[in-house]
Scaffold this motif. Structure first.
Motif, PDB file in Angstrom:
ATOM      1  N   VAL A   1       0.543  -1.095   0.047  1.00 44.50           N
ATOM      2  CA  VAL A   1      -0.425  -0.028  -0.106  1.00 44.50           C
ATOM      3  C   VAL A   1       0.861   1.099  -0.214  1.00 44.50           C
ATOM      4  O   VAL A   1       1.885   1.307   0.647  1.00 44.50           O
TER       5      VAL A   1
ATOM      6  N   SER B   1       0.961 -12.520  11.346  1.00 40.85           N
ATOM      7  CA  SER B   1       0.337 -12.383  12.596  1.00 40.85           C
ATOM      8  C   SER B   1       0.707 -13.779  13.357  1.00 40.85           C
ATOM      9  O   SER B   1       1.423 -13.722  14.887  1.00 40.85           O
ATOM     10  N   TRP B   2       1.517 -14.486  12.532  1.00 36.54           N
ATOM     11  CA  TRP B   2       2.533 -15.842  13.368  1.00 36.54           C
ATOM     12  C   TRP B   2       3.676 -15.213  13.936  1.00 36.54           C
ATOM     13  O   TRP B   2       3.620 -15.194  15.049  1.00 36.54           O
TER      14      TRP B   2
ATOM     15  N   TRP C   1      -4.134  -5.155   8.052  1.00 38.43           N
ATOM     16  CA  TRP C   1      -5.020  -5.969   7.420  1.00 38.43           C
ATOM     17  C   TRP C   1      -5.722  -6.835   7.984  1.00 38.43           C
ATOM     18  O   TRP C   1      -6.524  -8.053   7.527  1.00 38.43           O
ATOM     19  N   ASP C   2      -6.503  -5.962   9.063  1.00 39.80           N
ATOM     20  CA  ASP C   2      -7.783  -6.652  10.276  1.00 39.80           C
ATOM     21  C   ASP C   2      -7.672  -8.087  10.083  1.00 39.80           C
ATOM     22  O   ASP C   2      -8.483  -8.564   9.961  1.00 39.80           O
ATOM     23  N   SER C   3      -6.880  -8.780  10.220  1.00 45.10           N
ATOM     24  CA  SER C   3      -6.493 -10.126  10.666  1.00 45.10           C
ATOM     25  C   SER C   3      -7.463 -10.575  11.941  1.00 45.10           C
ATOM     26  O   SER C   3      -7.697 -11.296  11.960  1.00 45.10           O
TER      27      SER C   3
ATOM     28  N   GLN D   1      -5.978 -11.304  15.233  1.00 50.60           N
ATOM     29  CA  GLN D   1      -5.126 -12.700  15.778  1.00 50.60           C
ATOM     30  C   GLN D   1      -4.156 -12.724  16.366  1.00 50.60           C
ATOM     31  O   GLN D   1      -3.822 -14.010  17.373  1.00 50.60           O
TER      32      GLN D   1
ATOM     33  N   ARG E   1       3.919 -17.357   7.713  1.00 52.00           N
ATOM     34  CA  ARG E   1       3.612 -18.558   7.181  1.00 52.00           C
ATOM     35  C   ARG E   1       2.781 -18.711   6.157  1.00 52.00           C
ATOM     36  O   ARG E   1       2.043 -19.476   6.354  1.00 52.00           O
ATOM     37  N   VAL E   2       2.259 -17.473   6.222  1.00 49.92           N
ATOM     38  CA  VAL E   2       1.358 -17.085   5.226  1.00 49.92           C
ATOM     39  C   VAL E   2       1.625 -16.491   4.104  1.00 49.92           C
ATOM     40  O   VAL E   2       2.553 -15.318   4.457  1.00 49.92           O
ATOM     41  N   LYS E   3       1.608 -16.836   3.022  1.00 51.54           N
ATOM     42  CA  LYS E   3       2.301 -15.986   1.498  1.00 51.54           C
ATOM     43  C   LYS E   3       1.280 -15.173   1.155  1.00 51.54           C
ATOM     44  O   LYS E   3       0.026 -15.242   0.941  1.00 51.54           O
ATOM     45  N   MET E   4       1.727 -13.634   0.729  1.00 53.18           N
ATOM     46  CA  MET E   4       0.746 -13.289   0.050  1.00 53.18           C
ATOM     47  C   MET E   4       1.040 -13.092  -1.608  1.00 53.18           C
ATOM     48  O   MET E   4       2.071 -12.973  -2.146  1.00 53.18           O
ATOM     49  N   LEU E   5      -0.292 -13.555  -2.176  1.00 49.78           N
ATOM     50  CA  LEU E   5       0.263 -13.877  -3.447  1.00 49.78           C
ATOM     51  C   LEU E   5       0.106 -12.511  -4.431  1.00 49.78           C
ATOM     52  O   LEU E   5       0.658 -12.296  -5.301  1.00 49.78           O
ATOM     53  N   ARG E   6      -1.258 -11.768  -4.176  1.00 47.25           N
ATOM     54  CA  ARG E   6      -1.233 -10.659  -4.722  1.00 47.25           C
ATOM     55  C   ARG E   6      -2.681  -9.673  -3.696  1.00 47.25           C
ATOM     56  O   ARG E   6      -3.013  -9.515  -2.796  1.00 47.25           O
ATOM     57  N   LEU E   7      -2.733  -8.375  -3.785  1.00 50.12           N
ATOM     58  CA  LEU E   7      -2.961  -7.439  -3.272  1.00 50.12           C
ATOM     59  C   LEU E   7      -3.329  -6.234  -4.810  1.00 50.12           C
ATOM     60  O   LEU E   7      -2.835  -5.651  -5.405  1.00 50.12           O
ATOM     61  N   PHE E   8      -4.417  -6.025  -4.218  1.00 49.77           N
ATOM     62  CA  PHE E   8      -5.533  -5.563  -5.413  1.00 49.77           C
ATOM     63  C   PHE E   8      -6.761  -5.137  -4.902  1.00 49.77           C
ATOM     64  O   PHE E   8      -7.182  -4.998  -3.999  1.00 49.77           O
TER      65      PHE E   8
END
Lengths: 331, 266
Positions: B29, B99-100, B128-130, B132, B226-233
Motif C-alpha cells: 500500500v 500474524s504468526w 490487515w484486519d486479521s 489474531q 507462515r502465510v504468503k501474499m500472492l496478490r494485493l488489489f
C-alpha cells in the motif's frame, strides 16, 4: 504434510439446528473438496448435537465428526481449542474452515497457533489453485479498501469465511454420509474462564440480519432523535434500522445495530443509507445488499459509488417526503 | 496492577477512500500523501481500557509497538494519554511479518518485560484486519484470553470482562494474568492532555532489537511468515448510481419513493 487429506468445516449449531454459517461453509467446502477429489467433513461440537449429523450430510458433508460433552454446551475458548486440536490431529485435514463470527474470531486464531499452522481470517472467497492445489484465500484488508490473496505451506490450511459470503447447497435428505464419534477427552480444570451472565439486547420488530429492507443512519443523523425518525420509516416499510459505527460509538443507538466490518453483515433487497459517507469498513457490512440507496448531502460521498439510486441533499427534508409518498403508495 | 498494551502504527483508516493506492509491483500500500499514520483505533481503545483500570486501581502501563518507520509523535500518543513506558521493537528484522511472526516477537518482548497482570491488544489492526495477534500471544505465553471486550473491571486476582456477542454481551470472569482484546464498543479513547504531551516529549522509548529478546530470528518478521501474499488489489467498483432529482429536496425524496415503487423495491 503429504498425509493431510480432505476439507473439514466447523458446523456450528444454533437453537438445535445447523447455523446459517455452517450451511454456507458446507456449500463452500463441498466445492473445494470436489476440486481436490477428496472428502468433506463436518465437525459438530456441543452437548447434544449428534441429532444434527444428518442435517450436515443433507447440506453436503461426506463425514460428520461428533464431539459431545456437557462442558461443550456453550462456546468457551479453553474447551473448544483442545477439541479442534484433537480432531485436527486425528482427522488430518488439508483444509480447516470456520465462520468469521463470535466463535470463529476467537477460536480460529488460537487453534491455528496451537496447531502451529496459520489462518487467514474473514475470507470472502476460497478456491483451489488449479496448478499447486493450494487453497487460495481472498480477504478484504485495509477496512475493505483492498483485497489480498493468501496461500500457506503449513497444514492444515486454515481460513475463516465471512458470514453470507458462501452459498449453501440445496438441502438433500437423500444424501448419504458417515457419522464418526470422537471422544472429547476434556480436562475441565483447564477451562480458565467462567461465563457469569449473558445479556441480550431486546430486539423490537424484525431482526436486522433477517430484514428485506434495512434503513441505516450515519454520523450525519446527528443524534438519537433522528434515529427515531428512521425507526418510524422502518416500521412502515416492515424493515429494520441499522447504523454505521459513529452513531453506535456516540451512544445514539445500541452497538448491536452496527453494520460493518466489526458489526453485523446484512444483505437485504433494499439498503437505504441515510447520511452515511460510505467508508470501506461500513461497506464491508452492507456491500452484499441487492440494492443500495444513498441519501447524502455530499455529492462526492463514497456511498454514491456503491448505490443504485441516490438523492443528494439534507435527509431531514428528504426522509419525511419519502415517507409520506411511500405511505400513499403502500396504502 | 501491571498492564502491557500492544499497539500498531497504521495508515490512517479515516483517510478518504479515494486516497487509497496500491503499488501492484510490490503488493504493498502506498501511504497517502499528507495523511500522517495513526495508532490503530482499536489499539487506542486498548490503551483506554488500561487507563480506566489505572484510574480506578492505580498501576503501571507499558506500551509495546512493533514496526519500522515509527513516527515518535504517533507512537508516543499512548504516553501522552497517560501510559508510563514505551518499548519499540523497531528493527528491520521484525519487518514484513504476518500474524504468526508478529505474535512471536511481541510474546518474547512481553516475557522480557516480565511482571504483568493483563496484556491488552486491539481486536484487530486497521490495516490487515486479521484479528489474531492477541490470541496468538496468549497461546504462546499460555495465558487465558478473552476477546472482543467492551468493558473490563478488575477485582481481587480476577477480571470481569463484558465480551461482545452478536445481540448483546457475555459477562466473562477470568483469573490473572490474562490477555484481553478490546473492541470499539468500549467507547471513545480519551484525548491527550497538555501535561501528558509535555511529559511524553521528555520520555524516550526503550528500543529492543531481536538480540535483546530470546528469540530465533527465523521466527520473526518476514522470515517467520507462515502465510504468503500472492496478490494485493483494489476491487473494481461498478458505480452507476442514478441520481433522483426534484424541484427541491422534499420533492426528490418523494420521487425516490416513486422510483423504488416502480422498480418493485417498496
Amino acid at each position: 504434510m503429504a498425509d493431510n487429506k480432505g476439507v473439514l468445516i466447523l458446523a456450528e449449531v444454533v437453537d438445535g439446528k445447523l447455523a446459517a454459517i455452517a450451511t454456507e461453509l458446507l456449500g463452500v467446502g463441498r466445492k473445494l473438496a470436489d476440486d481436490l477429489g477428496e472428502e468433506l467433513g463436518a465437525l459438530l461440537v456441543g452437548s447434544e448435537v449428534s441429532g444434527i449429523a444428518q442435517e450436515a450430510i443433507a447440506f453436503g458433508a461426506d463425514k460428520v465428526y461428533v464431539v459431545e460433552a456437557p462442558a461443550l454446551k456453550d462456546y468457551r475458548t479453553d474447551s473448544y481449542v483442545p477439541v479442534v486440536e484433537k480432531v485436527a490431529k486425528e482427522v488430518m485435514p488439508k483444509i480447516l474452515l470456520m465462520g468469521q463470527n463470535s466463535v470463529g474470531r476467537d477460536l480460529a486464531p488460537r487453534a491455528a497457533f496451537r496447531l502451529e499452522t496459520s489462518v487467514s481470517t474473514d475470507c470472502v472467497e476460497l478456491a483451489i489453485d488449479a496448478d499447486s492445489k493450494q487453497l487460495l484465500m481472498t480477504k478484504p484488508v485495509y477496512g475493505g479498501n483492498a483485497r489480498a490473496i493468501y496461500t500457506t505451506e503449513s497444514m492444515p490450511q486454515m481460513a475463516t469465511l465471512r458470514v453470507k459470503a458462501g452459498e449453501p447447497l440445496e438441502r438433500d435428505d437423500a444424501r448419504k454420509g458417515e457419522v464418526v464419534n470422537i471422544d472429547a477427552g476434556l480436562d475441565e480444570s483447564a477451562i480458565r474462564t467462567t461465563v457469569k451472565d449473558t445479556v441480550l439486547e431486546e430486539i423490537k420488530g424484525i431482526k436486522l440480519e433477517d430484514a428485506n429492507i434495512v434503513i441505516s443512519g450515519g454520523r450525519g443523523i446527528g443524534g438519537p432523535e433522528g434515529f427515531q425518525e428512521l425507526e418510524e420509516l422502518a416500521r412502515m416499510l416492515k424493515g429494520a434500522v441499522g447504523a454505521s459505527r459513529p452513531p453506535c460509538d456516540s451512544g445514539w443507538v445500541p452497538d448491536t445495530i452496527q453494520v460493518g466490518l466489526t458489526g453485523k453483515i446484512v444483505s437485504p433487497d433494499l439498503y437505504i443509507a441515510v447520511a452515511i459517507s460510505g467508508s470501506s469498513q461500513h461497506l464491508a457490512g452492507c456491500g452484499g445488499s441487492k440494492n443500495i440507496v444513498a441519501i447524502n448531502r455530499d455529492p462526492e460521498a463514497n456511498i454514491f459509488k456503491e448505490a443504485a439510486y441516490g438523492v443528494v441533499g439534507d435527509w431531514k427534508k428528504i426522509i419525511p417526503a419519502f415517507k409520506e409518498k411511500a405511505k400513499g403508495l403502500l396504502a | 496492577m501491571n498492564m502491557i498494551v500492544c499497539v500498531k502504527q497504521v495508515i490512517d483508516p479515516e483517510a478518504p477512500p479515494a486516497s487509497f493506492k496500491i503499488d501492484a509491483a510490490t503488493n504493498s500500500v502506498v501511504p497517502p500523501a499528507g495523511v500522517p499514520p495513526v495508532i490503530s483505533p482499536f489499539d487506542e481503545q486498548a490503551i483506554e481500557a488500561a487507563l480506566r483500570i489505572k484510574d480506578a486501581k492505580g498501576g503501571k502501563i507499558t506500551v509495546i509497538s512493533l514496526g519500522t518507520g515509527l513516527l515518535r509523535d504517533v507512537v508516543k500518543k499512548p504516553l501522552s494519554m497517560g501510559a508510563d513506558e514505551l518499548i519499540l521493537l523497531e528493527d528491520p528484522a521484525f519487518d514484513g511479518g504476518d500474524s504468526w511472526s508478529t505474535a512471536a516477537a511481541l510474546a518474547a518482548a512481553i516475557k522480557k518485560v516480565g511482571e504483568f497482570d493483563i496484556v491488552f491488544c486491539g481486536r484487530q489492526a486497521a490495516d490487515w484486519d486479521s484479528g489474531q495477534v492477541g490470541s496468538g500471544i496468549a497461546e504462546i505465553l499460555g495465558l487465558p484470553s478473552v476477546t472482543l471486550a467492551k468493558k473490563v473491571e478488575v477485582g481481587d486476582s480476577k477480571v470481569t470482562v463484558e465480551r461482545v456477542i452478536p445481540d448483546g454481551y457475555e459477562v466473562v470472569e477470568v483469573g490473572l494474568p490474562a490477555l484481553i482484546t478490546v473492541s470499539n464498543e468500549l467507547g471513545e479513547p480519551r484525548y491527550a492532555t497538555i501535561k501528558g504531551i509535555m511529559s511524553a516529549k521528555r520520555k524516550e522509548p526503550i528500543i529492543w532489537a531481536p538480540a535483546d529478546l530470546e528469540i530465533d530470528t527465523a521466527q520473526i518478521g518476514a522470515a517467520g511468515r507462515r502465510v504468503k501474499m500472492l496478490r494485493l488489489f483494489q476491487p473494481v467498483r461498478e458505480g452507476a448510481c442514478e441520481i433522483i432529482e426534484g424541484e427541491d429536496e422534499a420533492d426528490a425524496g418523494a420521487n425516490l419513493a416513486a422510483k423504488l415503487a416502480e422498480v418493485k423495491l417498496l
